[in-house]
Motif scaffolding. Structure first.
Motif, PDB file in Angstrom:
ATOM      1  N   TRP A  12       0.834  -1.203   0.000  1.00 39.09           N
ATOM      2  CA  TRP A  12       0.000   0.000   0.000  1.00 39.09           C
ATOM      3  C   TRP A  12       0.867   1.250   0.000  1.00 39.09           C
ATOM      4  O   TRP A  12       0.573   2.220  -0.716  1.00 39.09           O
ATOM      5  CB  TRP A  12      -0.906  -0.023   1.218  1.00 39.09           C
ATOM      6  CG  TRP A  12      -1.856   1.131   1.309  1.00 39.09           C
ATOM      7  CD1 TRP A  12      -1.798   2.188   2.172  1.00 39.09           C
ATOM      8  CD2 TRP A  12      -3.007   1.359   0.490  1.00 39.09           C
ATOM      9  NE1 TRP A  12      -2.839   3.049   1.960  1.00 39.09           N
ATOM     10  CE2 TRP A  12      -3.601   2.570   0.930  1.00 39.09           C
ATOM     11  CE3 TRP A  12      -3.602   0.663  -0.562  1.00 39.09           C
ATOM     12  CZ2 TRP A  12      -4.747   3.096   0.336  1.00 39.09           C
ATOM     13  CZ3 TRP A  12      -4.744   1.187  -1.148  1.00 39.09           C
ATOM     14  CH2 TRP A  12      -5.302   2.387  -0.696  1.00 39.09           C
ATOM     15  N   SER A  22      -6.675   4.053  -4.713  1.00 30.99           N
ATOM     16  CA  SER A  22      -7.371   2.832  -4.318  1.00 30.99           C
ATOM     17  C   SER A  22      -8.640   2.632  -5.142  1.00 30.99           C
ATOM     18  O   SER A  22      -9.237   1.553  -5.128  1.00 30.99           O
ATOM     19  CB  SER A  22      -7.738   2.887  -2.827  1.00 30.99           C
ATOM     20  OG  SER A  22      -8.595   3.996  -2.573  1.00 30.99           O
ATOM     21  N   ILE A  47      -7.284  -4.105  -2.043  1.00 28.71           N
ATOM     22  CA  ILE A  47      -8.174  -3.601  -3.096  1.00 28.71           C
ATOM     23  C   ILE A  47      -9.421  -4.498  -3.178  1.00 28.71           C
ATOM     24  O   ILE A  47      -9.288  -5.725  -3.178  1.00 28.71           O
ATOM     25  CB  ILE A  47      -7.462  -3.590  -4.476  1.00 28.71           C
ATOM     26  CG1 ILE A  47      -6.188  -2.750  -4.428  1.00 28.71           C
ATOM     27  CG2 ILE A  47      -8.416  -3.082  -5.557  1.00 28.71           C
ATOM     28  CD1 ILE A  47      -6.399  -1.268  -4.209  1.00 28.71           C
TER      29      ILE A  47
END
Length: 238
Positions: A12, A22, A47
């Protein structure tokens, strides 16, 4: 809500550094090997599945390729992610340059699918070891000094977000998550240049240089980037 694993948190962070939202939609290239399976499960952690698609390419060369396609298909079903299978039966007839031809075919198929589905990014599971291999390969091939950077985390709509991860980290992640993967038997065949570098040359160089090998090639990459920027500025000033 399930807590993210440490590797997923690192992923991330890597995506954030290259300004990947995102809310983007991703095409994950999955062969079934440990690198791409780790990539798939890491993305699944951060995700939503509805934002993900899987591309699996069958080169029609290995006898176990059909089983790999079935395996990836089963994993996609378990994760509730759409999968797109592409098969090329002409590659096995090539007498040389198979790996380059296979890479180009996979790239073309990914580009077509990305455009068709209107996705944001195509994602591949290259890791730190692949980066080292790529830089050495480019040096041996005689690439210009301004093109020795290797892969970037983000190149247009292509993503290589695992370049800061080692293969060992990715395999340990899969083991910790009780996930499995397949092994490509051709990875042990040293008739292919990249396999020879990975299996023979790099281990020998690391015995001589140790951890300094990666550091030295990273320094070359930084100098190469600086040279490329300088040459670009010179061209713009003409």
């Amino acid at each position: 809500m399930k807590r993210r694993s440490p590797l997923a948190q690192r992923l991330w962070y890597e995506l954030g550094k290259v300004e990947v939202s995102s809310q983007s939609h991703f095409l994950i290239c999955v062969s079934g090997g440990s690198d791409s399976m780790a990539l798939l499960h890491l993305f699944k952690e951060i995700i939503p599945s509805s934002y993900l698609h899987i591309l699996h390419c069958n080169h029609g060369v290995r006898t176990e390729a059909h089983n790999d396609a079935i395996f990836v298909g089963e994993q996609a079903k378990l994760l509730r992610i759409p999968i797109h299978l592409r098969i090329h039966l002409g590659l096995k007839q090539l007498t040389g340059g198979f790996q380059a031809a296979a890479r180009e075919w996979r790239r073309q198929e990914a580009e077509r699918l990305c455009k068709l589905l209107k996705l944001s990014f195509i994602v591949q599971g290259h890791h730190k070891g692949d980066q080292l291999e790529t830089r050495l390969h480019r040096m041996l091939r005689g690439t210009h000094l301004s093109n020795l950077q290797g892969m970037h985390v983000r190149q247009g709509h292509w993503l290589h977000p695992l370049l800061a991860f080692t293969k060992l980290e990715l395999r340990n992640y899969l083991l910790q998550q009780d996930q499995i993967w397949t092994e490509d038997s051709t990875n042990a065949d040293n008739k292919y240049t990249r396999n020879f570098l990975r299996n023979k040359v790099i281990p020998e160089l690391q015995q001589v240089a140790g951890e300094a090998l990666e550091q030295r090639l990273e320094e070359f990459s930084q100098q190469s980037s600086a040279l490329r920027e300088h040459l670009q500025a010179e061209r713009e000033n003409l």
